[in-house]
Design a protein around this motif. Structure first.
Motif, mmCIF file in Angstrom:
data_model
loop_
_atom_site.group_PDB
_atom_site.id
_atom_site.type_symbol
_atom_site.label_atom_id
_atom_site.label_comp_id
_atom_site.label_asym_id
_atom_site.label_seq_id
_atom_site.Cartn_x
_atom_site.Cartn_y
_atom_site.Cartn_z
ATOM 1 N N LEU A 49 67.363 18.469 67.085
ATOM 2 C CA LEU A 49 67.949 17.785 66.087
ATOM 3 C C LEU A 49 68.865 18.454 65.909
ATOM 4 N N PRO A 50 69.610 16.839 64.881
ATOM 5 C CA PRO A 50 70.814 16.893 64.409
ATOM 6 C C PRO A 50 70.789 18.540 63.809
ATOM 7 N N ARG A 51 71.462 19.178 63.315
ATOM 8 C CA ARG A 51 72.352 20.565 62.657
ATOM 9 C C ARG A 51 71.951 20.317 61.037
ATOM 10 N N LEU A 53 70.124 17.993 60.276
ATOM 11 C CA LEU A 53 68.647 17.433 59.774
ATOM 12 C C LEU A 53 67.878 18.681 59.366
ATOM 13 N N VAL A 54 68.520 19.480 60.411
ATOM 14 C CA VAL A 54 67.740 20.544 60.237
ATOM 15 C C VAL A 54 67.741 21.600 59.211
ATOM 16 N N ARG A 55 68.971 21.758 58.819
ATOM 17 C CA ARG A 55 69.181 21.982 57.136
ATOM 18 C C ARG A 55 68.004 21.507 56.375
ATOM 19 N N THR A 56 68.135 20.130 55.716
ATOM 20 C CA THR A 56 67.461 19.502 55.109
ATOM 21 C C THR A 56 65.796 19.677 55.255
ATOM 22 N N MET A 57 65.949 19.753 56.428
ATOM 23 C CA MET A 57 64.183 20.350 56.576
ATOM 24 C C MET A 57 63.583 21.656 56.076
ATOM 25 N N THR A 58 64.718 22.345 56.489
ATOM 26 C CA THR A 58 64.355 23.834 56.470
ATOM 27 C C THR A 58 64.185 24.260 54.787
ATOM 28 N N ARG A 59 65.194 23.135 54.129
ATOM 29 C CA ARG A 59 64.956 23.393 52.623
ATOM 30 C C ARG A 59 63.950 22.920 52.197
ATOM 31 N N SER A 60 63.558 21.997 52.834
ATOM 32 C CA SER A 60 62.354 21.069 52.083
ATOM 33 C C SER A 60 61.304 21.791 52.091
ATOM 34 N N ILE A 61 61.571 22.402 53.814
ATOM 35 C CA ILE A 61 59.661 23.026 53.623
ATOM 36 C C ILE A 61 59.899 24.761 52.814
ATOM 37 N N SER A 62 60.867 25.141 52.570
ATOM 38 C CA SER A 62 60.848 26.286 51.521
ATOM 39 C C SER A 62 60.881 25.742 50.017
#
Length: 201
Positions: A49-51, A53-62
């Motif tokens: 995945l694009p970097r 998008l990964v940061r956004t999804m990681t923050r959402s999971i957090s």
């Protein structure tokens, strides 16, 4: 000339508005979307995945994990069931996820204990021996607790059988082997529980 509120419909009296119940209705023209499979095969490589998008999804999971203490039981169970995909795609480490679910080990509801075991299975190679010991102790306590419904005691035995499977770690099997006498049926056990204990032996 007409005032700014002349064209607006008159508001209902306060008594009528207070007594009305809001009801949500889905229009007949709305239809279900296509079924989407969120699971991945064990041998399937997660997509790159694009970097951003990964940061956004990681923050959402957090954010979701931080709300775990105040979430409902079904929310915790639902998220535990859906977490495996995000762990694989985002490469989430055990230290980030596991401690949010660890309080569920001692939950009174077996469904929450199931959610904990689901997450534990995702990090089976990274779990400390002390955690494995706590899991085995909790499951045996659930099996022997006569105040618990028999169906949940049967479920606990099934979990213990799963922990002794061929894919389990040797240390976990040793913990079960050291307490093999706890699988012996007791005189006050229901008939189906005695049968399940014999199957476990």
């Amino acid at each position: 000339s007409r005032g700014p509120g002349a064209g607006a419909p008159a508001a209902p009296p306060g008594g009528e508005a207070a007594g009305r119940a809001f009801r949500f209705r889905i229009h007949d023209s709305c239809r279900h979307g296509p079924e989407v499979a969120f699971g991945m095969a064990p041998d399937q490589t997660p997509p790159r995945l694009p970097r951003k998008l990964v940061r956004t999804m990681t923050r959402s999971i957090s954010l979701v994990l931080e709300t775990m203490p105040t979430s409902s039981s079904w929310t915790k169970i639902f998220f535990a069931e859906r977490l495996s995909l995000f762990i694989r795609v985002l490469a989430l480490p055990c230290r980030v996820v596991f401690h949010h679910f660890s309080p569920l080990l001692h939950a009174s509801r077996p469904s929450l204990l199931h959610a904990f075991l689901v997450v534990t299975a995702l990090f089976s190679r990274e779990i400390d021996r002390s955690v494995s010991e706590a899991i085995v102790d909790r499951l045996f306590a659930l099996v022997q607790d006569t105040a618990v419904e028999p169906c949940f005691r049967l479920l606990a035995i099934n979990w213990l059988i799963a922990l002794s499977g061929p894919k389990s770690q040797r240390s976990t099997f040793d913990l079960l082997w050291n307490r093999v006498q706890d699988f012996c049926p007791r005189w006050h056990d229901p008939l189906e529980l005695k049968e399940m204990k014999l199957q476990a032996l």
